[in-house]
Design a protein around this motif. Structure first.
Motif, PDB file in Angstrom:
ATOM      1  N   ALA A  40      74.698   4.086  21.172  1.00  0.00           N
ATOM      2  CA  ALA A  40      75.405   6.017  21.977  1.00  0.00           C
ATOM      3  C   ALA A  40      75.140   6.676  20.340  1.00  0.00           C
ATOM      4  N   VAL A  41      76.037   6.889  19.595  1.00  0.00           N
ATOM      5  CA  VAL A  41      76.586   6.908  18.367  1.00  0.00           C
ATOM      6  C   VAL A  41      75.464   6.865  17.633  1.00  0.00           C
ATOM      7  N   LEU A  42      74.939   6.046  17.661  1.00  0.00           N
ATOM      8  CA  LEU A  42      73.214   5.976  17.318  1.00  0.00           C
ATOM      9  C   LEU A  42      72.231   6.520  16.718  1.00  0.00           C
ATOM     10  N   PHE A  43      72.272   6.836  18.662  1.00  0.00           N
ATOM     11  CA  PHE A  43      70.540   7.614  18.857  1.00  0.00           C
ATOM     12  C   PHE A  43      70.802   8.898  19.245  1.00  0.00           C
ATOM     13  N   PHE A  44      72.230   9.270  19.077  1.00  0.00           N
ATOM     14  CA  PHE A  44      72.487  10.671  18.730  1.00  0.00           C
ATOM     15  C   PHE A  44      72.062  11.164  17.721  1.00  0.00           C
ATOM     16  N   VAL A  45      72.452  10.321  16.230  1.00  0.00           N
ATOM     17  CA  VAL A  45      72.485  10.468  15.338  1.00  0.00           C
ATOM     18  C   VAL A  45      70.668  10.888  15.300  1.00  0.00           C
ATOM     19  N   ILE A  46      70.182   9.494  15.921  1.00  0.00           N
ATOM     20  CA  ILE A  46      68.361  10.035  15.594  1.00  0.00           C
ATOM     21  C   ILE A  46      67.787  10.583  15.775  1.00  0.00           C
ATOM     22  N   ALA A  47      68.287  11.420  17.337  1.00  0.00           N
ATOM     23  CA  ALA A  47      67.953  12.757  18.298  1.00  0.00           C
ATOM     24  C   ALA A  47      68.339  13.560  17.904  1.00  0.00           C
ATOM     25  N   ALA A  48      69.513  13.656  16.734  1.00  0.00           N
ATOM     26  CA  ALA A  48      70.153  15.240  16.322  1.00  0.00           C
ATOM     27  C   ALA A  48      69.384  15.263  15.505  1.00  0.00           C
ATOM     28  N   SER A  58      82.520   9.832  23.962  1.00  0.00           N
ATOM     29  CA  SER A  58      81.357  10.452  24.879  1.00  0.00           C
ATOM     30  C   SER A  58      82.068  11.784  24.993  1.00  0.00           C
ATOM     31  N   LEU A  59      82.719  12.039  25.149  1.00  0.00           N
ATOM     32  CA  LEU A  59      83.659  13.606  24.713  1.00  0.00           C
ATOM     33  C   LEU A  59      82.881  14.278  23.353  1.00  0.00           C
ATOM     34  N   ALA A  60      82.771  13.443  21.902  1.00  0.00           N
ATOM     35  CA  ALA A  60      82.619  13.608  20.596  1.00  0.00           C
ATOM     36  C   ALA A  60      80.685  14.252  20.862  1.00  0.00           C
ATOM     37  N   LEU A  61      80.283  13.154  21.154  1.00  0.00           N
ATOM     38  CA  LEU A  61      78.531  13.078  21.121  1.00  0.00           C
ATOM     39  C   LEU A  61      78.140  14.326  22.408  1.00  0.00           C
ATOM     40  N   GLY A  62      78.970  15.056  23.235  1.00  0.00           N
ATOM     41  CA  GLY A  62      78.652  16.126  23.905  1.00  0.00           C
ATOM     42  C   GLY A  62      79.491  17.198  23.109  1.00  0.00           C
ATOM     43  N   VAL A  63      80.459  17.514  22.477  1.00  0.00           N
ATOM     44  CA  VAL A  63      80.077  18.110  21.785  1.00  0.00           C
ATOM     45  C   VAL A  63      79.149  18.487  20.530  1.00  0.00           C
ATOM     46  N   GLY A  64      79.239  17.285  19.795  1.00  0.00           N
ATOM     47  CA  GLY A  64      77.990  17.006  19.099  1.00  0.00           C
ATOM     48  C   GLY A  64      76.151  18.100  19.291  1.00  0.00           C
ATOM     49  N   VAL A  65      75.600  17.547  20.787  1.00  0.00           N
ATOM     50  CA  VAL A  65      74.910  17.438  21.552  1.00  0.00           C
ATOM     51  C   VAL A  65      75.089  19.293  21.992  1.00  0.00           C
ATOM     52  N   GLY A  66      76.304  19.515  22.480  1.00  0.00           N
ATOM     53  CA  GLY A  66      76.054  21.167  22.332  1.00  0.00           C
ATOM     54  C   GLY A  66      76.421  21.835  21.096  1.00  0.00           C
ATOM     55  N   ALA A  67      76.619  20.842  19.680  1.00  0.00           N
ATOM     56  CA  ALA A  67      76.328  22.030  18.700  1.00  0.00           C
ATOM     57  C   ALA A  67      75.152  21.715  17.658  1.00  0.00           C
ATOM     58  N   VAL A  68      74.270  20.630  18.331  1.00  0.00           N
ATOM     59  CA  VAL A  68      72.739  20.693  17.990  1.00  0.00           C
ATOM     60  C   VAL A  68      71.768  21.969  19.262  1.00  0.00           C
ATOM     61  N   CYS A  69      72.462  21.918  20.205  1.00  0.00           N
ATOM     62  CA  CYS A  69      71.644  23.339  21.599  1.00  0.00           C
ATOM     63  C   CYS A  69      71.951  24.646  20.323  1.00  0.00           C
ATOM     64  N   MET A  70      73.192  24.451  19.663  1.00  0.00           N
ATOM     65  CA  MET A  70      72.956  25.791  19.160  1.00  0.00           C
ATOM     66  C   MET A  70      73.042  26.943  18.502  1.00  0.00           C
ATOM     67  N   PHE A 111      66.260  14.409  14.010  1.00  0.00           N
ATOM     68  CA  PHE A 111      64.865  14.461  14.803  1.00  0.00           C
ATOM     69  C   PHE A 111      64.680  15.894  15.250  1.00  0.00           C
ATOM     70  N   VAL A 112      66.280  16.789  15.917  1.00  0.00           N
ATOM     71  CA  VAL A 112      65.935  17.436  16.779  1.00  0.00           C
ATOM     72  C   VAL A 112      65.902  18.732  15.161  1.00  0.00           C
ATOM     73  N   LEU A 113      66.777  18.743  14.485  1.00  0.00           N
ATOM     74  CA  LEU A 113      67.189  19.989  13.629  1.00  0.00           C
ATOM     75  C   LEU A 113      65.808  19.415  12.799  1.00  0.00           C
ATOM     76  N   LEU A 114      64.875  18.433  12.189  1.00  0.00           N
ATOM     77  CA  LEU A 114      64.518  18.721  11.269  1.00  0.00           C
ATOM     78  C   LEU A 114      62.642  19.469  11.594  1.00  0.00           C
ATOM     79  N   LEU A 115      62.590  18.255  12.835  1.00  0.00           N
ATOM     80  CA  LEU A 115      61.343  19.545  13.292  1.00  0.00           C
ATOM     81  C   LEU A 115      61.872  21.567  13.284  1.00  0.00           C
ATOM     82  N   GLN A 116      63.024  21.810  13.808  1.00  0.00           N
ATOM     83  CA  GLN A 116      63.247  22.625  14.105  1.00  0.00           C
ATOM     84  C   GLN A 116      63.207  23.827  12.375  1.00  0.00           C
ATOM     85  N   ALA A 117      63.696  23.007  10.986  1.00  0.00           N
ATOM     86  CA  ALA A 117      63.614  23.347  10.067  1.00  0.00           C
ATOM     87  C   ALA A 117      62.203  23.256   9.442  1.00  0.00           C
TER      88      ALA A 117
END
Length: 221
Positions: A112-120, A23-35, A122-128
């Motif tokens: 949870a990890v698979l979902f984060f990888v896919i979602a992150a 949970s902590l690792a994924l939370g940091v990952g979500v924060g990194a994607v947001c930044m 996808f978000v980074l690709l659309l932003q790129a």
């Protein structure tokens, strides 16, 4: 592989530490994607980092207990968020972090990890690729004119000379109705012609106020 590491209603110390670490690792990952290429306050990013583990602990405490679930729901119902409303991107990241916490709280750490990888990804690709960003060089132009002037066609020749795209978005009165304020969305043919472009407009509007800057994105959710 995608099964829960929590069996029944019993939560072992090992499963708790595994879920908390994920949970902590994924939370940091979500924060990194947001930044990523986006301005976010430190308090908001810290909230994203801690939100999954907070949701995880709540889910673990409930863990099939209806009475505890009702009590937790009542406690959360008393919480009042008095901060300013966030952008659509920030609200989406909050939901993403909560989903991670729900998954880890039920023991589905791999899911949870698979979902984060896919979602992150996808978000980074659309932003790129700039999905939904519109015209990157679009600017906002506000011109103040006297009420005696007819704004229809007043600046057409200037726009034709300097701009590749112009759209009149709004007209409003100001200064007790003695002035008009015209709001345009505009794309200049050459960014280096801003100074002569504004000089031409000043000659037409009697040297009244002109505001030219980056277009403001109005988000709604």
């Amino acid at each position: 592989m995608l099964n829960s590491i929590i069996t029944g209603t019993e939560i072992t110390l090992a499963s708790f530490f595994i879920c908390t670490a994920v949970s902590l690792a994924l939370g940091v990952g979500v924060g990194a994607v947001c930044m990523f290429k986006n301005r976010s306050s430190q308090s908001f990013v810290l909230c994203l980092a801690l939100l999954p583990v907070a949701v995880q602990v709540v889910i673990m405490l409930v863990n099939g207990n209806i009475g505890t679930g009702v009590a937790v729901a009542g406690a959360f119902g008393l919480v009042r968020f008095r901060s300013a409303s966030g952008s659509a991107r920030e609200i989406c990241m909050i939901f993403l972090a909560m989903a991670m916490g729900l998954a880890t709280g039920m023991g589905y750490v791999v899911l949870a990890v698979l979902f984060f990888v896919i979602a992150a990804a996808f978000v980074l690709l659309l932003q790129a690729v700039g999905f939904g960003s519109g015209r990157a060089n679009e600017r906002e132009l506000k011109i103040t004119i006297a009420e005696s002037l007819d704004y229809d066609g007043l600046f057409d020749d200037v726009f034709e000379q300097y701009a590749s795209f112009v759209e009149l978005e709004r007209v409003k009165t100001t200064n007790m109705g003695t002035l008009y304020e015209l709001d345009y969305k505009i794309v200049l043919k050459d960014e280096h012609t801003t100074r002569p472009f504004l000089d031409e407009l000043r000659c037409r509007n009697g040297n009244l106020n002109i505001v030219f800057g980056k277009a403001v994105t109005r988000e709604a959710l």
